[in-house]
Every structure is written in C-alpha cells, then in structure tokens.
Design a protein around this motif. Structure first.
Motif, PDB file in Angstrom:
ATOM      1  N   ILE A   7      -4.994 106.610  61.791  1.00  0.00           N
ATOM      2  CA  ILE A   7      -3.704 106.278  62.160  1.00  0.00           C
ATOM      3  C   ILE A   7      -3.795 105.058  63.174  1.00  0.00           C
ATOM      4  N   LEU A   8      -3.569 104.041  62.645  1.00  0.00           N
ATOM      5  CA  LEU A   8      -3.257 102.652  63.204  1.00  0.00           C
ATOM      6  C   LEU A   8      -1.991 102.679  63.859  1.00  0.00           C
ATOM      7  N   ALA A   9      -2.029 102.394  65.387  1.00  0.00           N
ATOM      8  CA  ALA A   9      -0.783 101.998  66.045  1.00  0.00           C
ATOM      9  C   ALA A   9      -0.929 100.762  67.075  1.00  0.00           C
ATOM     10  N   HIS A  10      -0.451  99.733  66.335  1.00  0.00           N
ATOM     11  CA  HIS A  10      -0.802  98.426  67.176  1.00  0.00           C
ATOM     12  C   HIS A  10       0.351  97.567  66.890  1.00  0.00           C
ATOM     13  N   PRO A  11       1.224  97.004  67.833  1.00  0.00           N
ATOM     14  CA  PRO A  11       2.352  96.183  67.378  1.00  0.00           C
ATOM     15  C   PRO A  11       2.098  95.070  66.660  1.00  0.00           C
ATOM     16  N   SER A  12       0.985  94.429  66.691  1.00  0.00           N
ATOM     17  CA  SER A  12       0.659  93.198  65.912  1.00  0.00           C
ATOM     18  C   SER A  12      -0.906  93.294  65.873  1.00  0.00           C
ATOM     19  N   ILE A  13      -1.488  93.888  64.720  1.00  0.00           N
ATOM     20  CA  ILE A  13      -2.767  93.875  64.618  1.00  0.00           C
ATOM     21  C   ILE A  13      -3.322  92.498  64.128  1.00  0.00           C
ATOM     22  N   SER A  14      -2.554  91.776  63.717  1.00  0.00           N
ATOM     23  CA  SER A  14      -2.989  90.405  62.750  1.00  0.00           C
ATOM     24  C   SER A  14      -3.504  89.510  64.442  1.00  0.00           C
ATOM     25  N   ILE A  63      -8.242 110.009  63.105  1.00  0.00           N
ATOM     26  CA  ILE A  63      -8.521 109.006  64.350  1.00  0.00           C
ATOM     27  C   ILE A  63      -7.152 108.508  64.407  1.00  0.00           C
ATOM     28  N   PHE A  64      -7.006 108.378  65.844  1.00  0.00           N
ATOM     29  CA  PHE A  64      -5.774 107.573  66.312  1.00  0.00           C
ATOM     30  C   PHE A  64      -6.326 106.393  66.869  1.00  0.00           C
TER      31      PHE A  64
END
Length: 186
Positions: A7-14, A63-64
C-alpha cells in the motif's frame, strides 16, 4: 513467497528518490507483488472500499510504504485505514478477514536520526510514533513485524543531502526490507 501487497502512500511518487527506488526494487524482486498507489488510484480521496478489502483478503503479507509526515503516515493512508479497516471486516465479532496476515511498515524519514530521541528536537524515538500502527495490526489480528525505516531520505538541492546519498540509503533500506521479508516468509 505468498502474495505481497504494498500500500503505497506518497503524494508524488514520480518526484520521489527514496520511495520510488524502494517501490521499484520491490517490484523487480517480487514481480507478482501488487502495488496499490493510493494517490494515483484516489486523487479525490474517494476510496473504493470493496476493491481495497479484496486486495487485503488476497494478500499474505501487507506493507505500508510511505514517507514519514508530521510524525505519522500521510493523510491518504490514514483515510484509507479509516475507510477500509472497518468493523466486522478487520475487527469486531466477525472481523477476522486480516487474521494471521503479516504486516509491516516501510517508511522514509527526512530528518537525521539524532533528532528522534529525548534530547533531540523531535523528543521521541520513531518506535514511540509507531504505537498506533502497531496497535492497529494487533486489533486486526495481523502478525506485526518491526518497521523498516531510514533517516536522511530527503534531497533539497544545495541545502540537504545529495541525490546519490539518498539513492544509496534507499538501496540499503531496500536490502533491509528484503531481509525482513525473507524472515517473514520463512
């Protein structure tokens, strides 16, 4: 290895160096892993609860993955927990859908390690900030494993760190995460 759900929580993974390196490394080593990028899936924060619960039910290990924001997880991940980990699904008299699944948090911290102690400017150790997530795992009957985290994972051009330094720390983080996953999966 059983089914891995990230579970990916990133505001701007790029735009990320560290989290992007970690997620790409997971996908390379575990091509069958499902990565659910919450920001891409739910830019309006309208979570598809049924889809998320199904992904959880299909997983053996969850996984968080996130950057540590304001001593906690990013808002979208907290919102996801509020919406998805519901009564009689994740907890309660009939809430055993996550029972026995493995859980761990993997996160990046911008600040230095010395900042996270009683005499540091953040006053508390990282493990103290993790108590709500640990309790969530226990309440949902998941097997809680110690988090994998790394300090100094932000790059501010000309001010703090280098791209190379953050990338190296992200790779070391990934190595520790793989070791933890190998231990979990037995």
């Amino acid at each position: 290895m059983g089914q891995l759900l990230v579970i990916l929580a990133h505001p701007s993974i790029s735009d990320s160096i560290a989290n992007k390196t970690i997620v790409e490394g997971i996908q390379q080593k575990y091509p069958s892993a499902e990565v659910r990028d919450l920001t891409a899936l739910y830019p309006d924060f309208k979570i598809d609860v049924a889809a998320e619960q199904q992904a959880l039910k299909s997983a053996d290990t969850v996984i968080f993955q996130y950057p540590f924001f304001w001593y906690n997880m990013p808002g979208i991940l907290k919102h996801w927990c509020d919406e998805v980990l519901t009564f009689n699904f994740a907890y309660g008299p009939e809430g055993d859908q996550l029972k026995g699944k493995n859980f761990m948090a993997s996160f990046t911290i911008g600040g230095p390690q010395d900042a996270y102690k009683a005499t540091g400017y953040n006053h508390f150790r990282i493990e103290e900030f993790m108590k709500p997530i640990e309790q969530t795992a226990h309440l949902t009957q998941m097997n809680y494993f110690d988090p994998v985290y790394t300090h100094g994972m932000v790059y501010i051009e000309g001010v703090y760190n280098t791209v190379e330094g953050v990338t190296e720390r992200a790779q070391a983080h990934l190595d520790r995460l793989f070791q933890q996953l190998d231990n979990i999966q037995g």
